[in-house]
Design a protein around this motif. Structure first.
Motif, PDB file in Angstrom:
ATOM      1  N   ILE A   6    -104.729  36.269  25.126  1.00 49.66           N
ATOM      2  CA  ILE A   6    -104.861  35.210  26.124  1.00 49.66           C
ATOM      3  C   ILE A   6    -103.952  34.038  25.783  1.00 49.66           C
ATOM      4  N   SER A   7    -103.969  33.625  24.519  1.00 51.58           N
ATOM      5  CA  SER A   7    -103.146  32.500  24.094  1.00 51.58           C
ATOM      6  C   SER A   7    -101.666  32.783  24.323  1.00 51.58           C
ATOM      7  N   ARG A   8    -101.252  33.979  23.955  1.00 55.17           N
ATOM      8  CA  ARG A   8     -99.839  34.347  24.125  1.00 55.17           C
ATOM      9  C   ARG A   8     -99.455  34.381  25.596  1.00 55.17           C
ATOM     10  N   LEU A   9    -100.320  34.913  26.435  1.00 56.32           N
ATOM     11  CA  LEU A   9    -100.023  35.001  27.860  1.00 56.32           C
ATOM     12  C   LEU A   9     -99.956  33.622  28.508  1.00 56.32           C
ATOM     13  N   THR A  10    -100.892  32.740  28.155  1.00 55.96           N
ATOM     14  CA  THR A  10    -100.912  31.425  28.791  1.00 55.96           C
ATOM     15  C   THR A  10     -99.728  30.568  28.379  1.00 55.96           C
ATOM     16  N   ARG A  11     -99.105  30.889  27.242  1.00 56.57           N
ATOM     17  CA  ARG A  11     -97.938  30.128  26.802  1.00 56.57           C
ATOM     18  C   ARG A  11     -96.629  30.767  27.244  1.00 56.57           C
ATOM     19  N   ALA A  12     -96.704  31.886  27.929  1.00 59.63           N
ATOM     20  CA  ALA A  12     -95.492  32.611  28.292  1.00 59.63           C
ATOM     21  C   ALA A  12     -94.540  31.772  29.132  1.00 59.63           C
ATOM     22  N   ASP A 188    -100.320  20.230  37.882  1.00 64.34           N
ATOM     23  CA  ASP A 188    -100.463  21.425  38.716  1.00 64.34           C
ATOM     24  C   ASP A 188     -99.602  22.576  38.207  1.00 64.34           C
ATOM     25  N   ASP A 189     -98.372  22.267  37.795  1.00 62.56           N
ATOM     26  CA  ASP A 189     -97.509  23.319  37.250  1.00 62.56           C
ATOM     27  C   ASP A 189     -98.160  23.998  36.054  1.00 62.56           C
ATOM     28  N   PHE A 190     -98.772  23.194  35.195  1.00 61.71           N
ATOM     29  CA  PHE A 190     -99.416  23.749  34.011  1.00 61.71           C
ATOM     30  C   PHE A 190    -100.518  24.734  34.390  1.00 61.71           C
ATOM     31  N   GLU A 191    -101.347  24.350  35.343  1.00 65.19           N
ATOM     32  CA  GLU A 191    -102.453  25.219  35.739  1.00 65.19           C
ATOM     33  C   GLU A 191    -101.959  26.483  36.454  1.00 65.19           C
ATOM     34  N   TRP A 192    -100.966  26.333  37.330  1.00 66.07           N
ATOM     35  CA  TRP A 192    -100.429  27.509  38.009  1.00 66.07           C
ATOM     36  C   TRP A 192     -99.784  28.469  37.016  1.00 66.07           C
ATOM     37  N   ARG A 193     -99.079  27.923  36.042  1.00 71.69           N
ATOM     38  CA  ARG A 193     -98.445  28.789  35.039  1.00 71.69           C
ATOM     39  C   ARG A 193     -99.488  29.442  34.143  1.00 71.69           C
ATOM     40  N   TRP A 194    -100.513  28.706  33.767  1.00 69.48           N
ATOM     41  CA  TRP A 194    -101.587  29.245  32.922  1.00 69.48           C
ATOM     42  C   TRP A 194    -102.243  30.428  33.612  1.00 69.48           C
ATOM     43  N   THR A 195    -102.738  30.188  34.815  1.00 70.53           N
ATOM     44  CA  THR A 195    -103.437  31.264  35.529  1.00 70.53           C
ATOM     45  C   THR A 195    -102.476  32.351  35.988  1.00 70.53           C
ATOM     46  N   GLY A 196    -101.280  31.949  36.407  1.00 72.10           N
ATOM     47  CA  GLY A 196    -100.330  32.924  36.936  1.00 72.10           C
ATOM     48  C   GLY A 196     -99.816  33.900  35.908  1.00 72.10           C
ATOM     49  N   SER A 197     -99.573  33.424  34.690  1.00 77.46           N
ATOM     50  CA  SER A 197     -99.049  34.318  33.656  1.00 77.46           C
ATOM     51  C   SER A 197    -100.094  35.354  33.248  1.00 77.46           C
ATOM     52  N   ALA A 202    -102.072  41.048  33.985  1.00 77.55           N
ATOM     53  CA  ALA A 202    -103.152  41.966  34.367  1.00 77.55           C
ATOM     54  C   ALA A 202    -102.710  42.908  35.485  1.00 77.55           C
ATOM     55  N   LEU A 203    -102.011  42.383  36.467  1.00 74.93           N
ATOM     56  CA  LEU A 203    -101.556  43.209  37.583  1.00 74.93           C
ATOM     57  C   LEU A 203    -100.458  44.183  37.163  1.00 74.93           C
ATOM     58  N   ASP A 204     -99.649  43.781  36.184  1.00 72.31           N
ATOM     59  CA  ASP A 204     -98.560  44.642  35.711  1.00 72.31           C
ATOM     60  C   ASP A 204     -99.035  45.702  34.731  1.00 72.31           C
ATOM     61  N   HIS A 205    -100.237  45.535  34.166  1.00 66.55           N
ATOM     62  CA  HIS A 205    -100.759  46.469  33.169  1.00 66.55           C
ATOM     63  C   HIS A 205    -102.167  46.939  33.547  1.00 66.55           C
ATOM     64  N   PRO A 206    -102.314  47.575  34.706  1.00 63.51           N
ATOM     65  CA  PRO A 206    -103.657  47.976  35.156  1.00 63.51           C
ATOM     66  C   PRO A 206    -104.333  48.990  34.242  1.00 63.51           C
ATOM     67  N   GLU A 207    -103.515  49.705  33.448  1.00 60.23           N
ATOM     68  CA  GLU A 207    -104.083  50.712  32.557  1.00 60.23           C
ATOM     69  C   GLU A 207    -104.603  50.131  31.247  1.00 60.23           C
ATOM     70  N   GLU A 213    -110.517  42.243  32.628  1.00 55.39           N
ATOM     71  CA  GLU A 213    -111.067  40.998  32.092  1.00 55.39           C
ATOM     72  C   GLU A 213    -110.053  39.872  32.177  1.00 55.39           C
ATOM     73  N   ALA A 214    -108.778  40.191  31.949  1.00 55.29           N
ATOM     74  CA  ALA A 214    -107.732  39.173  32.043  1.00 55.29           C
ATOM     75  C   ALA A 214    -107.644  38.618  33.461  1.00 55.29           C
ATOM     76  N   LEU A 215    -107.723  39.493  34.442  1.00 59.41           N
ATOM     77  CA  LEU A 215    -107.678  39.036  35.826  1.00 59.41           C
ATOM     78  C   LEU A 215    -108.891  38.161  36.139  1.00 59.41           C
ATOM     79  N   GLU A 216    -110.031  38.512  35.591  1.00 56.40           N
ATOM     80  CA  GLU A 216    -111.237  37.705  35.790  1.00 56.40           C
ATOM     81  C   GLU A 216    -111.099  36.337  35.122  1.00 56.40           C
ATOM     82  N   VAL A 217    -110.496  36.316  33.930  1.00 56.37           N
ATOM     83  CA  VAL A 217    -110.262  35.043  33.243  1.00 56.37           C
ATOM     84  C   VAL A 217    -109.378  34.136  34.095  1.00 56.37           C
TER      85      VAL A 217
END
Length: 245
Positions: A6-12, A188-197, A202-207, A213-217
């Motif tokens: 999660i930490s790595r994704l939100t900082r992407a 706003d940019d911070f929040e969009w990037r946090w949730t968007g990344s 999650a959408l790119d790795h459905p398997e 859980e990532a999509l739910e987060v």
């Protein structure tokens, strides 16, 4: 779900992990590290984004970072090596509140990491222990732009309004010499990037077993932001000096 993932994704898409754009980061660092040859410490450095920017800008600066995330520090070391600044960066895997150094630092940074110390003023107490005479502290934390809802307080905890936040810092023995209030665009940019990344991964790795859980987060965080605290949350970053040495 794995916290490091999660930490790595939100900082992407937002390496400093705070609602600050590149120009704001540059201006704040310029006000904090500007004398040449400084020793710089980041308490709660994560992937050391602030330190890496400082080291690449100032070839005569040395830096140390402290964080409890071994994976984040490993990524920081790898990036430092790639940037050619690895020899000037020391990273410590430990609780920032318990870090001790035999030598003081000319600048101490702690932006968005006040939770590690129990609040803004305890963060400043920790910074004070490491600060050399005449040194500067760069600290960033939340405040209430307007009276928050009950839901906002439940999500984010207790903060003060802007004036009270600064007054408490001053009463604690610090003088602000520069500051930045994150703009609505930065927030706003911070929040969009946090949730968007997180959602994009999650959408790119459905398997992946953590995908659902990532999509739910991401969905939960976005809802809390838009329905809970967007209209009341603010973020202030201050450059401080001790009022008396």
């Amino acid at each position: 779900m794995d916290r490091d993932l999660i930490s790595r994704l939100t900082r992407a898409d937002h390496s400093v992990n705070s609602p600050l754009d590149d120009e704001s980061v540059r201006r704040l660092l310029r006000r904090t590290v500007d004398r040449g040859g400084e020793r710089v410490l980041d308490l709660g450095c994560g992937e050391a984004a602030w330190l890496l920017r400082t080291l690449t800008t100032h070839p005569d600066v040395t830096a140390e970072g402290v964080d409890t995330s071994a994976p984040a520090l490993a990524r920081a070391r790898k990036e430092a090596t790639g940037l050619g600044v690895g020899e000037r960066l020391v990273l410590h895997h430990q609780d920032a509140a318990e870090f001790a150094s035999p030598q003081p630092f000319d600048a101490v940074l702690s932006v968005g990491a006040a939770h590690a110390f129990g609040g803004l003023l305890p963060t400043l107490d920790a910074a004070r222990r490491h600060l050399a005479p005449g040194g500067r502290v760069l600290v960033g934390d939340a405040y209430w732009e307007r009276e928050p809802s009950t839901a906002a307080r439940e999500i984010l905890g207790e903060y003060e309004d802007l004036a009270t936040t600064v007054d408490r810092v001053v009463a604690h023995g610090w003088t602000p010499v520069f500051g930045h209030l994150s703009t609505r665009q930065e927030l706003d940019d911070f929040e969009w990037r946090w949730t968007g990344s997180v959602a994009t991964w999650a959408l790119d790795h459905p398997e992946h077993p953590d995908s659902a859980e990532a999509l739910e987060v991401a969905t939960t965080h976005r809802s809390q932001w838009l329905h809970g605290y967007r209209d009341s949350f603010g973020f202030i970053t201050l450059v401080l000096r001790r009022t008396s040495e």
